[in-house]
Design a protein around this motif. Structure first.
Motif, short mmCIF file in Angstrom:
data_model
loop_
_atom_site.label_atom_id
_atom_site.label_comp_id
_atom_site.label_asym_id
_atom_site.label_seq_id
_atom_site.Cartn_x
_atom_site.Cartn_y
_atom_site.Cartn_z
N LEU A 289 -2.60 11.87 6.11
CA LEU A 289 -1.40 11.49 5.37
C LEU A 289 -0.14 11.82 6.18
CD1 LEU A 289 -0.10 10.42 2.79
CD2 LEU A 289 -0.26 12.73 1.83
N SER A 290 -0.14 12.95 6.85
CA SER A 290 1.03 13.33 7.65
C SER A 290 1.27 12.36 8.79
CB SER A 290 0.87 14.76 8.19
OG SER A 290 -0.26 14.85 9.05
N THR A 291 0.17 11.84 9.39
CA THR A 291 0.31 10.86 10.47
C THR A 291 0.91 9.56 9.95
OG1 THR A 291 -1.56 11.79 11.69
CG2 THR A 291 -0.92 9.53 12.23
N ARG B 47 0.82 -1.21 0.00
CA ARG B 47 0.00 0.00 0.00
C ARG B 47 0.86 1.26 0.00
NH1 ARG B 47 -3.20 -3.74 -0.29
NH2 ARG B 47 -5.17 -3.93 0.83
N THR B 48 0.39 2.29 -0.69
CA THR B 48 1.06 3.59 -0.65
C THR B 48 0.64 4.32 0.62
OG1 THR B 48 -0.74 4.77 -1.77
CG2 THR B 48 0.95 3.72 -3.17
N GLU C 267 -6.17 6.00 4.05
CA GLU C 267 -7.59 5.67 3.85
C GLU C 267 -7.97 4.40 4.61
OE1 GLU C 267 -8.20 5.35 -0.32
OE2 GLU C 267 -8.00 7.51 -0.69
N ASP C 268 -7.12 3.40 4.58
CA ASP C 268 -7.42 2.13 5.24
C ASP C 268 -7.54 2.28 6.76
OD1 ASP C 268 -7.41 0.88 2.81
OD2 ASP C 268 -5.43 -0.04 3.04
N LEU C 269 -6.67 3.11 7.34
CA LEU C 269 -6.62 3.24 8.81
C LEU C 269 -7.31 4.52 9.31
CD1 LEU C 269 -2.96 2.05 9.52
CD2 LEU C 269 -5.08 0.72 9.58
#
Length: 223
Positions: free
Chosen positions: A185-187, A172-173, A179-181
């Protein structure tokens, strides 16, 4: 205007090498700065041209792609250049060794032009594995039945880091992991950075290898 990604292509088959170079040169955001017919020439040209990304065939005369990768991107290289190894399905057994040698990922020789361009940009940015689903499948194949051999980190992984690592290992990117979690994005980038620090990994491929070697990822799983 963003500078184009500078690429070196190395393959002993003229048709494949020229074809890859032609496809990449057609992309406005990519510039092929050099070509090489064997591994030894490839290493010399990398050191003289300092491209942003290299495409290395696995099987080359003089010096194979695995050793060439080790010399320009391996663990002992102070200023590594991202390498994508080029392979065919009948060379699957070499892919794990190439990743161990420092390759950032790999492409099949019949990859379409869009995937080829995306692979180059991904390698340049360090954000994702190349052909993530296939990479994860191959790693699963070659680590199947191997005993866990990765040392546990001194600072244990948190549950969230474990979850992020599992998704990185699945190819996964950062955007997909967010999105999954249900994270920003920064986290996600912070967690990936923490994983690299704790596991002494230089890139995402090394995180994937560690995940399989430690037994955290089911080697029988298929993404």
């Amino acid at each position: 205007m963003t500078e184009p990604v500078r690429v070196l292509v190395a393959d002993d088959q003229d048709m494949v090498r020229v074809g890859l170079a032609t496809i990449l040169d057609a992309e406005p955001s990519i510039e092929v700065v050099g070509q090489a017919r064997d591994g030894l020439e490839a290493v010399e040209r990398v050191r003289s041209l300092r491209p942003d990304v290299c495409l290395f065939d696995i099987r080359m005369p003089q010096l194979d792609g695995i050793e060439a990768t080790r010399l320009v991107a391996g663990p002992e290289v102070a200023d590594p250049v991202p390498v994508i190894v080029i392979t065919t399905f009948d060379e699957d057994q070499y892919v794990y060794d190439a990743l161990r040698a420092g390759a950032r990922g790999f492409l099949l020789k019949d990859a379409d032009p869009e995937l080829l361009a995306r692979a180059v940009h991904a390698a340049a940015s360090g954000d994702a594995l190349i052909s993530p689903a296939v990479t994860a499948r191959l790693l699963a194949t070659f680590t199947s039945g191997r005993p866990a051999q990765a040392a546990e980190p001194v600072d244990p992984l948190t549950p969230r880091e474990e979850a992020v690592l599992d998704l990185v290992a699945a190819g996964r990117t950062n955007h997909e992991i967010a999105e999954d979690l249900f994270l920003s994005l920064s986290t996600v980038k912070t967690h990936v950075g923490a994983l690299m620090t704790k596991l002494a990994a230089r890139n995402r491929v090394e995180l994937v290898i560690w995940a399989y070697d430690s037994g955290r990822v089911d080697s029988g799983r298929r993404p």
